[in-house]
Design a protein around this motif. Structure first.
Motif, PDB file in Angstrom:
ATOM      1  N   ALA A 254       0.837  -1.195   0.000  1.00  0.00           N
ATOM      2  CA  ALA A 254       0.000   0.000   0.000  1.00  0.00           C
ATOM      3  C   ALA A 254       0.871   1.245   0.000  1.00  0.00           C
ATOM      4  CB  ALA A 254      -0.919  -0.003   1.228  1.00  0.00           C
ATOM      5  N   PHE A 255       1.912   1.216   0.807  1.00  0.00           N
ATOM      6  CA  PHE A 255       2.789   2.378   0.905  1.00  0.00           C
ATOM      7  C   PHE A 255       3.483   2.651  -0.419  1.00  0.00           C
ATOM      8  CE2 PHE A 255       6.837   4.427   1.871  1.00  0.00           C
ATOM      9  CZ  PHE A 255       6.389   5.509   2.599  1.00  0.00           C
ATOM     10  N   VAL A 256       4.039   1.616  -0.995  1.00  0.00           N
ATOM     11  CA  VAL A 256       4.769   1.786  -2.256  1.00  0.00           C
ATOM     12  C   VAL A 256       3.834   2.297  -3.347  1.00  0.00           C
ATOM     13  CG1 VAL A 256       5.928   0.544  -4.124  1.00  0.00           C
ATOM     14  CG2 VAL A 256       6.559   0.104  -1.749  1.00  0.00           C
ATOM     15  N   SER A 257       2.683   1.655  -3.469  1.00  0.00           N
ATOM     16  CA  SER A 257       1.783   2.063  -4.543  1.00  0.00           C
ATOM     17  C   SER A 257       1.316   3.501  -4.332  1.00  0.00           C
ATOM     18  CB  SER A 257       0.585   1.118  -4.619  1.00  0.00           C
ATOM     19  OG  SER A 257      -0.134   1.160  -3.415  1.00  0.00           O
TER      20      SER A 257
ATOM     21  N   GLY B 253      -7.433  17.036  -0.817  1.00  0.00           N
ATOM     22  CA  GLY B 253      -6.540  16.665   0.284  1.00  0.00           C
ATOM     23  C   GLY B 253      -5.110  16.486  -0.171  1.00  0.00           C
ATOM     24  N   LEU B 254      -4.772  16.976  -1.346  1.00  0.00           N
ATOM     25  CA  LEU B 254      -3.417  16.782  -1.863  1.00  0.00           C
ATOM     26  C   LEU B 254      -2.418  17.743  -1.226  1.00  0.00           C
ATOM     27  CD1 LEU B 254      -4.234  16.269  -5.640  1.00  0.00           C
ATOM     28  CD2 LEU B 254      -3.565  14.538  -3.969  1.00  0.00           C
TER      29      LEU B 254
ATOM     30  N   VAL C 185       2.665  11.799   5.018  1.00  0.00           N
ATOM     31  CA  VAL C 185       2.345  10.761   6.004  1.00  0.00           C
ATOM     32  C   VAL C 185       0.856  10.785   6.342  1.00  0.00           C
ATOM     33  CG1 VAL C 185       2.841   9.881   8.308  1.00  0.00           C
ATOM     34  CG2 VAL C 185       4.651  10.954   6.970  1.00  0.00           C
ATOM     35  N   LEU C 186       0.339  11.976   6.490  1.00  0.00           N
ATOM     36  CA  LEU C 186      -1.082  12.127   6.822  1.00  0.00           C
ATOM     37  C   LEU C 186      -1.937  11.555   5.705  1.00  0.00           C
ATOM     38  CD1 LEU C 186      -2.860  13.410   9.058  1.00  0.00           C
ATOM     39  CD2 LEU C 186      -3.082  15.401   7.558  1.00  0.00           C
ATOM     40  N   GLN C 187      -1.543  11.876   4.467  1.00  0.00           N
ATOM     41  CA  GLN C 187      -2.306  11.357   3.321  1.00  0.00           C
ATOM     42  C   GLN C 187      -2.287   9.832   3.291  1.00  0.00           C
ATOM     43  OE1 GLN C 187      -1.945  12.985  -0.593  1.00  0.00           O
ATOM     44  NE2 GLN C 187      -0.958  14.843   0.160  1.00  0.00           N
ATOM     45  N   PHE C 188      -1.095   9.253   3.616  1.00  0.00           N
ATOM     46  CA  PHE C 188      -0.984   7.802   3.587  1.00  0.00           C
ATOM     47  C   PHE C 188      -1.817   7.165   4.696  1.00  0.00           C
ATOM     48  CE2 PHE C 188       1.295   3.843   4.857  1.00  0.00           C
ATOM     49  CZ  PHE C 188       0.938   3.111   3.734  1.00  0.00           C
ATOM     50  N   ALA C 189      -1.735   7.781   5.898  1.00  0.00           N
ATOM     51  CA  ALA C 189      -2.503   7.259   7.022  1.00  0.00           C
ATOM     52  C   ALA C 189      -3.998   7.287   6.680  1.00  0.00           C
ATOM     53  CB  ALA C 189      -2.225   8.089   8.273  1.00  0.00           C
ATOM     54  N   ARG C 190      -4.428   8.387   6.065  1.00  0.00           N
ATOM     55  CA  ARG C 190      -5.833   8.504   5.689  1.00  0.00           C
ATOM     56  C   ARG C 190      -6.199   7.433   4.663  1.00  0.00           C
ATOM     57  NH1 ARG C 190      -6.525  14.240   4.762  1.00  0.00           N
ATOM     58  NH2 ARG C 190      -5.674  13.899   2.710  1.00  0.00           N
ATOM     59  N   PHE C 191      -5.235   7.207   3.738  1.00  0.00           N
ATOM     60  CA  PHE C 191      -5.442   6.221   2.677  1.00  0.00           C
ATOM     61  C   PHE C 191      -5.655   4.819   3.271  1.00  0.00           C
ATOM     62  CE2 PHE C 191      -3.328   3.055  -0.129  1.00  0.00           C
ATOM     63  CZ  PHE C 191      -4.170   3.144  -1.216  1.00  0.00           C
TER      64      PHE C 191
ATOM     65  N   PHE D 224     -11.669   3.597  -0.971  1.00  0.00           N
ATOM     66  CA  PHE D 224     -10.423   3.973  -1.631  1.00  0.00           C
ATOM     67  C   PHE D 224     -10.543   5.355  -2.277  1.00  0.00           C
ATOM     68  CE2 PHE D 224      -9.810  -0.537  -1.190  1.00  0.00           C
ATOM     69  CZ  PHE D 224      -8.470  -0.644  -0.931  1.00  0.00           C
ATOM     70  N   GLY D 225     -11.530   6.096  -1.872  1.00  0.00           N
ATOM     71  CA  GLY D 225     -11.684   7.443  -2.403  1.00  0.00           C
ATOM     72  C   GLY D 225     -12.436   7.451  -3.722  1.00  0.00           C
TER      73      GLY D 225
END
Lengths: 326, 327
Positions: B19-22, B54-55, B60-66, B75-76
């Motif tokens: 998830a992080f990489v993608s 939200g861009l 980190v915040l964006q990833f945590a939210r993701f 998935f938005g």
């Protein structure tokens, strides 16, 4: 005395890329019921091939080109695969060199035992399990009933070779072809396995063809010894007399290469040179290039077999005519 | 049991990394705002859009939210379609999964028996013909196989449909084409196309492994025990070839998903592949990220299944020992 196993003029050839090589050349010997015959020689001398031929397990490119193999008076080298298969494991069993690879890693030893037993004997599964447990107890495996559920990897090499022995003895065969049964084991375990093999054979009157390169093993258990060199039999005789006074120069060379713990100062004798390979056969006696006593005829004429004391020996030195002329 | 729990823990970790990489990779692939607004949009309008999506927030915040949203299945919104990504994927995923599973089923169900047979009958003419054919199967590009099959079975013979999924049936939110005749008929060509390469590969591996095992000492000893050829071949040899073959099948599942993009394009199969191609062209980050996480999930599940298969096949894994043939 009629022989249990009789091999006559056995010749095994290997056909590779249009060339035919001779792996076993005119080998004849007998094993009596209950007798342990040691077959000894360097690696590549044809000991294992001889055992494989008796089992009828020669595989391409090797094939039997001549000779007869009789078991209990019946010719077996011409049997079809089904008849031979019924004999294997039932009348003629085998023990191979490496216990670590002889057993199927994915099957419990109990299943391997019962499948062998039920292939040859008309027993129910429960009876076969009973027999398997008894066999394991007999080969000295503690808690045999629990051990039936073990997989090979859960046992040590020595334990696995005991299982292999149990498999070999599972249908009370009359002959066991044991191909280097202790070579892959620790020295301390080797003696145990040899003792076990000998004891079980003596008890049941099972004959053994014990293939090994180890003269020490032969001295330990064999009744008679057959010495092979370059695919030929060079000397056959009772173990005691053969160890005491070998007639063939090659056999004497082999004896000289056994280390003696009590005489550390003496350098170990070696036989100079190396054995001819099947693809480069030597005319006359195959051993003559390495033989210190070779006569001129040894390089030309293949030696006949003569009687020397209690042994049969294929060497011109043992020719009574030559000896009387000298 | 601890084996399974340990595997599950690893699976979760793998999914997080995927998830992080993608997520982080696709953040830098083009600017979605550029694609979403017209050329004439002002800087202020672009900024407003950025904030709305939200861009602007910290990475980190964006990833945590993701991740947080993903756990709830959210998935938005797709930048391109303006619909929830989860809905888009849920519509398309069944088609791709069914295609992949059926093609793998064909490849395994035909490949393993043929591989075993060719190993046991090495000198049979049919065996040599099969080996030659399998080489062609490995070498032919997937799209070419697809087009050839369409030409033959759809255009010339008119037996099978050349595109689409046929009629589907909804079962609890899952649309399946496996229950209708037209659905099954539509599945044949794409599944075969996707499966040919895998079939050839599995056939060759099964043959090679079988030949290898048949030379093993324990097979020779089994013959010396006088066992029947069938028992030796199937009870002993075949089981011992299964571990590497199962490993390979697991690994190849990933390739099946990858190749399904091509097959779906050739056959206009309404699956994820088609969706992803459009998403890539549009730098549709939420959709792509969700797709990658889903693929990672599929991989993880398959690998878990493969590990469990090892446990079932090989007692040495059960007792914690090593296993031959793991990659």
């Amino acid at each position: 005395m009629s022989a249990l196993l009789k091999v006559e003029g056995l010749r095994v050839e290997i056909a590779r890329r249009g060339r035919v090589m001779t792996a076993i050349d005119d080998v004849s010997f007998e094993i009596a019921a209950g007798e342990i015959l040691g077959v000894v020689g360097e690696s590549g001398a044809g000991k294992s091939v001889t055992g494989t031929a008796v089992l009828g397990l020669l595989e391409r490119p090797a094939f039997q080109a001549a000779g007869r193999i009789l078991f209990d008076g019946r010719r077996i080298d011409t049997l079809d695969e089904d008849a031979m298969r019924a004999l294997r494991g039932r009348e003629i069993a085998a023990v191979f060199q490496d216990p670590l690879t002889s057993l199927d890693p994915l099957m419990t030893i109990g299943d391997q035992l019962t499948e062998t037993i039920r292939t040859h004997l008309d027993l129910t599964q429960a009876e076969a399990v009973e027999r398997a447990a008894r066999l394991l107890a007999e080969v000295g495996i503690p808690a045999p009933r629990e051990r039936l559920a073990s997989y090979p990897h859960e046992m040590s090499g020595g334990m696995r070779q005991r299982v292999v022995l149990a498999l070999a003895f599972s249908c009370e065969p009359r002959l066991i072809i044991a191909d280097e049964p202790t070579t892959a084991l620790d020295v301390s375990i080797q003696a145990q396995i040899l003792d076990l093999l000998r004891a079980m054979c003596r008890e049941r009157g099972t004959a053994v063809m014990l293939v090994t390169h180890d003269m020490g093993v032969i001295a330990e258990v064999a009744d008679r010894v057959a010495v092979m060199y370059a695919g030929r039999l060079v000397e056959v005789g009772p173990t005691q007399s053969l160890l005491a006074e070998a007639a063939h120069p090659y056999t004497r060379g082999l004896m000289g290469s056994i280390p003696d713990m009590h005489r550390r100062d003496v350098e170990l004798a070696q036989i100079p040179g190396s054995m001819p390979r099947p693809d480069a056969p030597v005319p006359g006696c195959a051993f003559h290039p390495r033989c210190g006593q070779a006569l001129p005829r040894c390089a030309v004429e293949r030696p006949l077999t003569f009687t020397a004391g209690a042994s049969e020996v294929a060497c011109w030195l043992a020719d009574p005519a030559a000896r009387s002329a000298a | 049991m601890s084996f399974v729990l340990g595997r599950l823990g690893q699976t979760v970790l793998v999914l997080l990394v995927a998830a992080f990489v993608s997520f982080s990779l696709f953040r830098y692939v083009g600017d979605p705002v550029n694609n979403m607004v017209g050329q004439s949009a002002s800087l202020a309008e672009r900024e407003a859009m950025r904030t709305a999506l939200g861009l602007d927030d910290a990475f980190v915040l964006q990833f945590a939210r993701f991740v947080g949203n993903a756990l709830t299945g959210d998935f938005g919104m797709s930048y391109r379609f303006g619909q929830p990504v989860a809905t888009l994927i849920a519509e398309r995923f069944p088609a791709t999964l069914e295609l992949a599973l059926i093609s793998m089923l064909i490849a395994t169900g035909v490949g393993v028996p043929l591989g075993v047979w060719t190993a046991l009958h090495r000198d049979h003419w049919l065996s040599q013909a099969l080996m030659a054919a399998s080489l062609i199967g490995v070498a032919l590009p997937t799209f070419l196989i697809g087009i050839a099959l369409i030409l033959f079975f759809s255009v010339w013979l008119g037996w099978l449909p050349s595109f689409g999924r046929g009629q589907v049936v909804e079962i609890g939110g899952w649309s399946t084409g496996l229950l209708t005749t037209s659905g099954l008929r539509a599945l044949v060509l794409p599944a075969v196309t996707l499966g040919v390469f895998q079939l050839a590969l599995i056939l060759r591996l099964a043959r090679a492994e079988m030949l290898e095992v048949m030379r093993a000492d324990f097979i020779r000893f089994a013959r010396a025990r006088g066992l029947k050829p069938r028992a030796i071949q199937y009870r002993h040899a075949l089981r011992n070839t299964l571990v590497p073959v199962v490993t390979m099948i697991g690994l190849q599942f990933g390739n099946v998903f990858a190749f399904s993009i091509i097959v779906e394009t050739v056959f206009q199969w309404p699956g994820l592949g088609l969706l992803v191609i459009q998403a890539i062209q549009f730098a549709d980050v939420p959709l792509l990220a969700a797709y990658l996480v889903l693929i990672a999930l599929c991989f993880a599940v398959i690998n878990l299944a493969v590990d469990l298969a090892y446990v079932a096949i090989d007692p040495r894994v059960r007792s914690g020992g090593g296993v031959r043939g793991t990659v």
